[in-house]
Design a protein around this motif. Sequence first.
Motif, short mmCIF file in Angstrom:
data_model
loop_
_atom_site.label_atom_id
_atom_site.label_comp_id
_atom_site.label_asym_id
_atom_site.label_seq_id
_atom_site.Cartn_x
_atom_site.Cartn_y
_atom_site.Cartn_z
N ASP B 101 19.52 33.26 54.01
CA ASP B 101 19.70 33.05 53.21
C ASP B 101 19.15 31.56 53.62
O ASP B 101 18.73 30.87 52.44
CB ASP B 101 20.57 32.65 51.72
CG ASP B 101 20.10 33.12 50.48
OD1 ASP B 101 18.81 34.01 50.63
OD2 ASP B 101 21.25 33.81 49.91
N GLY B 133 22.12 18.73 47.46
CA GLY B 133 21.62 19.89 47.53
C GLY B 133 19.95 20.00 48.35
O GLY B 133 19.32 19.29 48.24
N GLU B 134 19.75 21.51 48.42
CA GLU B 134 18.28 21.59 49.29
C GLU B 134 17.82 21.74 47.68
O GLU B 134 17.91 21.79 46.41
CB GLU B 134 18.56 22.42 49.47
CG GLU B 134 19.41 23.02 50.63
CD GLU B 134 18.76 22.01 51.89
OE1 GLU B 134 17.00 21.53 51.80
OE2 GLU B 134 19.23 21.93 52.91
N MET B 135 16.23 20.83 47.67
CA MET B 135 15.25 20.86 46.86
C MET B 135 13.78 21.11 47.67
O MET B 135 13.53 21.01 49.11
CB MET B 135 15.16 19.45 45.95
CG MET B 135 15.05 18.21 47.06
SD MET B 135 15.34 16.91 45.59
CE MET B 135 17.49 16.43 46.07
N LEU B 148 12.32 20.75 42.74
CA LEU B 148 13.32 21.86 42.08
C LEU B 148 14.24 21.80 42.62
O LEU B 148 14.06 22.23 43.86
CB LEU B 148 12.14 22.63 41.51
CG LEU B 148 10.80 22.96 40.54
CD1 LEU B 148 10.05 24.37 40.49
CD2 LEU B 148 11.52 22.23 39.01
N PRO B 149 15.49 22.31 42.51
CA PRO B 149 16.77 22.79 43.47
C PRO B 149 16.37 24.41 43.68
O PRO B 149 15.17 25.16 43.36
CB PRO B 149 17.61 22.73 42.69
CG PRO B 149 17.33 21.98 40.69
CD PRO B 149 16.16 22.42 41.04
N PHE B 150 16.81 23.87 45.21
CA PHE B 150 16.76 25.68 45.73
C PHE B 150 17.17 26.00 45.93
O PHE B 150 18.51 26.25 46.46
CB PHE B 150 15.99 24.80 47.58
CG PHE B 150 15.54 26.48 48.88
CD1 PHE B 150 14.93 27.21 47.28
CD2 PHE B 150 16.16 25.98 49.89
CE1 PHE B 150 14.16 28.14 48.52
CE2 PHE B 150 15.37 27.35 50.34
CZ PHE B 150 14.61 28.01 49.56
N THR B 151 17.06 26.76 45.01
CA THR B 151 18.66 27.68 44.61
C THR B 151 18.24 29.13 44.08
O THR B 151 16.56 29.38 43.62
CB THR B 151 19.35 27.23 43.15
OG1 THR B 151 18.66 27.44 42.34
CG2 THR B 151 20.11 25.80 43.46
N HIS B 152 19.09 30.13 43.94
CA HIS B 152 18.64 31.72 43.41
C HIS B 152 18.01 31.63 41.77
O HIS B 152 17.04 32.65 41.97
CB HIS B 152 19.80 32.84 43.54
CG HIS B 152 20.21 32.65 45.16
ND1 HIS B 152 19.36 34.15 46.10
CD2 HIS B 152 21.06 32.07 46.05
CE1 HIS B 152 20.06 33.83 47.01
NE2 HIS B 152 20.99 33.53 47.45
N VAL B 155 14.62 29.03 42.60
CA VAL B 155 13.70 30.52 43.28
C VAL B 155 13.91 31.50 43.75
O VAL B 155 14.92 32.16 45.04
CB VAL B 155 13.69 29.38 44.80
CG1 VAL B 155 12.50 29.67 45.69
CG2 VAL B 155 12.79 28.54 44.83
N PRO B 156 14.12 32.84 43.06
CA PRO B 156 14.73 33.90 43.37
C PRO B 156 14.26 34.64 43.87
O PRO B 156 14.91 35.68 45.18
CB PRO B 156 14.83 35.30 41.75
CG PRO B 156 13.37 33.99 41.10
CD PRO B 156 13.44 32.94 41.56
#
Lengths: 92, 186
Positions: B101, B133-135, B148-152, B155-156
């Motif tokens: 990840d 947080g990562e974006m 946008l937030p770089f989250t699951h 960004v699935p």
Amino acid sequence: MARSVWKGPFVDGYLLKKAEAVRASGRSDIIRTWSRRSTVLPQFVGITFGVYNGHKFIPVLVTENMIGHKFGEFSPTRTFYGHTADKRSKRG
Amino acid sequence: MAKQAINMVDQRICVGVITGAHGVQGFVRVKSFTATPEDVAAYGTLSDETGTRTFGLTLTGAAKGVLLGRIDDVTDRNAAEALRGVEMWVDRSELPNADDDEFYHADLIGLTAVRKDGSAFGTVRALHDFGAGEMIEFDLAEGGNVLLPFTHDVVPDVDIAAGQIVVNPPNAVDATREKSSEGDGE
């Protein structure tokens, strides 16, 4: 000079209301706000805010470590992008 | 606009640039673009922008925000001065594997982004971390850009081999003051 303790932390009322509404809805909406001066409260943890930096909305996913800070601290108004030679990002 | 430090065609990355000579014995000053400055010499053979000339770089120290080092076969100041402005590039394949990840910016920048339904969303422009947080920043297909937030959740799916990532952009709601009601604390 520090803010008097008896006043409590400052937060814009409309932001608090919107955060409560989003939390109650259970959706993962981004709350776009211009209120950089508002303090991050414990009830904001887990909510993503889009904090305006004068140019665009910077997504701020609130975590416990941010409590007590102002939203504006996480949305820089001047950005040095730097170099990305071997930089890595971990998906949250 | 700044010059690109990633060559997407050749999969090469610029890790530093020689900024000048240091002393009279052929040492050079190196500005590093890597996350850990000393890693500029850690990724194997360095070459210039065109890939025709290779360098062996040995770091010897640091001074005033730059690294000091010696290039193989450069033994006097004149030769070192001649290298001023030369960029040092490495193949993307020389970088160590990222963790689960975790993604190199060099791999993500430029990927095509599509929505879950397959419609075009844009392309990846940059990744940032301002302390919250990562974006991930996109150039939108319809113009403009968005962070946008770089989250699951957002960004699935990231498929570097296919050159595509799937984006599930969240709704945005505005928190604004109602004109007729409360004050703003001033």
